[in-house]
Design an enzyme around this catalytic site. Structure first.
Site, PDB file in Angstrom:
ATOM      1  N   TYR A  95      -1.348   9.297  -8.183  1.00 17.26           N
ATOM      2  CA  TYR A  95      -2.728   9.717  -7.931  1.00 17.26           C
ATOM      3  C   TYR A  95      -3.313  10.588  -9.048  1.00 17.26           C
ATOM      4  O   TYR A  95      -4.488  10.412  -9.414  1.00 17.26           O
ATOM      5  CB  TYR A  95      -2.831  10.409  -6.574  1.00 17.26           C
ATOM      6  CG  TYR A  95      -2.998   9.419  -5.445  1.00 17.26           C
ATOM      7  CD1 TYR A  95      -4.260   8.970  -5.074  1.00 17.26           C
ATOM      8  CD2 TYR A  95      -1.907   8.909  -4.763  1.00 17.26           C
ATOM      9  CE1 TYR A  95      -4.430   8.047  -4.052  1.00 17.26           C
ATOM     10  CE2 TYR A  95      -2.054   7.983  -3.739  1.00 17.26           C
ATOM     11  CZ  TYR A  95      -3.317   7.551  -3.392  1.00 17.26           C
ATOM     12  OH  TYR A  95      -3.477   6.614  -2.391  1.00 17.26           O
ATOM     13  N   GLU A 137      -0.816   7.900   3.804  1.00 19.61           N
ATOM     14  CA  GLU A 137       0.214   6.964   3.338  1.00 19.61           C
ATOM     15  C   GLU A 137       1.616   7.491   3.600  1.00 19.61           C
ATOM     16  O   GLU A 137       2.529   6.708   3.901  1.00 19.61           O
ATOM     17  CB  GLU A 137       0.008   6.671   1.854  1.00 19.61           C
ATOM     18  CG  GLU A 137      -1.219   5.787   1.606  1.00 19.61           C
ATOM     19  CD  GLU A 137      -1.719   5.820   0.176  1.00 19.61           C
ATOM     20  OE1 GLU A 137      -0.939   6.219  -0.723  1.00 19.61           O
ATOM     21  OE2 GLU A 137      -2.884   5.444  -0.049  1.00 19.61           O
TER      22      GLU A 137
END
Length: 421
Positions: A95, A137
């Protein structure tokens, strides 16, 4: 939490994103893959070349900016994307790379208009949004691994059977190579298949719907061969072609655990209507088969559109199921039936599904509708169902590939190719 100043700065960029969003995301992917080529192992290269992935990301960024002060509004979209990320194996450490590249792309496209204040606000906002994805997630990864028969990342499956369903669709029956248990799944979900194709620099991952009901000793995927798709003059469909022509019974495929939020609501007791086009029938067959077994008194209507019988997969299976229950009605719509099919009347409508015909075959619009197929097909079905008065909540659908816009005019989608998972 974001400050009020940061929120206002992000909201001020909404009009800019509406105009330049796709340019930013196209540049983002160019920079991402140039600086981090290993990430090409996670992405569908065809979707990149066709512009579908940049468009989908641009829509997501725009929505994040628009609802930056009410991020709970986009949680359903977050979960949908998170399912894809989990099935692909996206990790938290990736990310920051995405965030840095997105900011660089914004600056590169907007130039001096991307002030330090705007970039700082987006850096803060991205951190908050990214953490939402990471948390969602993480829960999905944990659930996937800890459930009975579950696993992390990718697991080896042996092709137990390979069955030709039509001229363009073949089913693969897959069992765990380790002989262990299978994880349960919800009707409508998909698995990711990871392949290392000889001669290709990167691995390829595709999502394929599970086309049979849960509870079987195998997973079944039914794959459409996509050799006709052309991208910049070059044929795409490498994965589907490889599966059709090179993968044999006994070979091993690597699968992620089932994922996806396009699932059958088994608590709903209303009639269910399934409408599919082409290979879009795969998740709907899983749903219908499950519903016929779990709620035999619930009325089911299954409508499928295909060019003709040669490309119509799983027809016999569906008709046999309908033959065992008076509650199930099936209808076939062939765009270009053969002369023999016309003479023997093996279909219910020639041409395209239209409103008068739908009104005749449906006893009532008071039902829950599930539909899937090529994007132009889904736009048409969505429009027809709206004209029938079907509420938004009762129109449920899934895109094969990056999410699109069903509200766009049908003619605008006329040239779009259906993308097989």
């Amino acid at each position: 939490m974001l400050s009020e100043k940061t929120i206002q700065v992000i909201k001020s960029t909404v009009p800019v994103l509406q105009v330049h969003g796709t340019a930013i995301t196209k540049r983002f992917y160019q920079m991402l893959f140039t600086n981090h080529p290993a990430l090409l192992n996670l992405f569908n290269h065809a979707n990149q070349k066709q512009g579908k992935q940049p468009t989908a990301l641009a829509n997501a960024v725009y929505a994040a900016a628009l609802y930056i002060d009410k991020l709970e509004t986009i949680i359903p979209v977050v979960k949908q994307i998170a399912h894809k990320h989990r099935s692909l194996g996206v990790k938290p450490e990736q990310y920051p790379i995405v965030g840095q590249t997105l900011l660089a792309a914004i600056k590169d496209v907007l130039g001096d208009a991307a002030t330090d204040e705007i970039l700082q606000a987006w850096a803060e906002a991205y951190g908050v949004i990214a953490q939402v994805f990471i948390d969602v997630e993480a829960e999905m990864y944990q659930q996937s691994e800890q459930q009975s028969g579950g696993w992390a990342d990718f697991r080896a499956f042996r092709v137990q059977r390979k069955v030709v369903e039509s001229d363009v669709i073949t089913s693969f029956y897959l069992v765990p190579q380790d002989g262990g248990a299978l994880a349960a799944f919800e009707p409508g979900q998909y698995v990711s298949v990871k392949l290392q194709i000889p001669g290709e620099a990167h691995t390829h991952i595709r999502q394929y719907s599970l086309s049979d009901a849960p509870g079987k000793p195998y997973y079944r995927i039914s794959v459409k061969r996509e050799e006709a798709i052309q991208v910049k003059g070059k044929p795409e469909g490498k994965v589907s072609m490889y599966l059709h022509t090179q993968v044999k019974e006994g070979d091993v495929l690597w699968l992620s655990a089932p994922a996806g939020d396009f699932t059958l609501d088994q608590k709903d007791t209303r009639p269910a209507v399934f409408i599919s086009g082409g290979v879009g029938l795969t998740p709907l067959v899983s749903m219908m088969t499950t519903l016929a077994a779990s709620a035999p008194d619930r009325p089911i209507t299954f409508i499928h559109a295909a060019q003709n019988g040669s490309v119509h997969a799983l027809r016999q299976e569906i008709e046999e199921l309908a033959g065992r229950s008076p509650q199930i009605k099936v209808y076939w719509c062939y765009e270009k039936p053969t002369t023999m099919e016309r003479e023997n009347i093996v279909y219910d409508k020639e041409g395209y599904i239209d409103l008068p015909w739908l009104q005749r075959v449906l006893s009532s619009p008071e039902a829950v509708f599930y539909f899937c197929g090529p994007v132009p097909f889904m736009r048409t079905i969505n429009r027809l169902l709206k004209e029938l008065g079907v509420a938004d909540a009762d129109r449920r659908y899934e895109f094969f590939g990056p999410s699109g816009d069903l509200e766009a005019p049908d003619e605008a989608a006329a040239s779009e190719a259906a993308v097989q998972r």
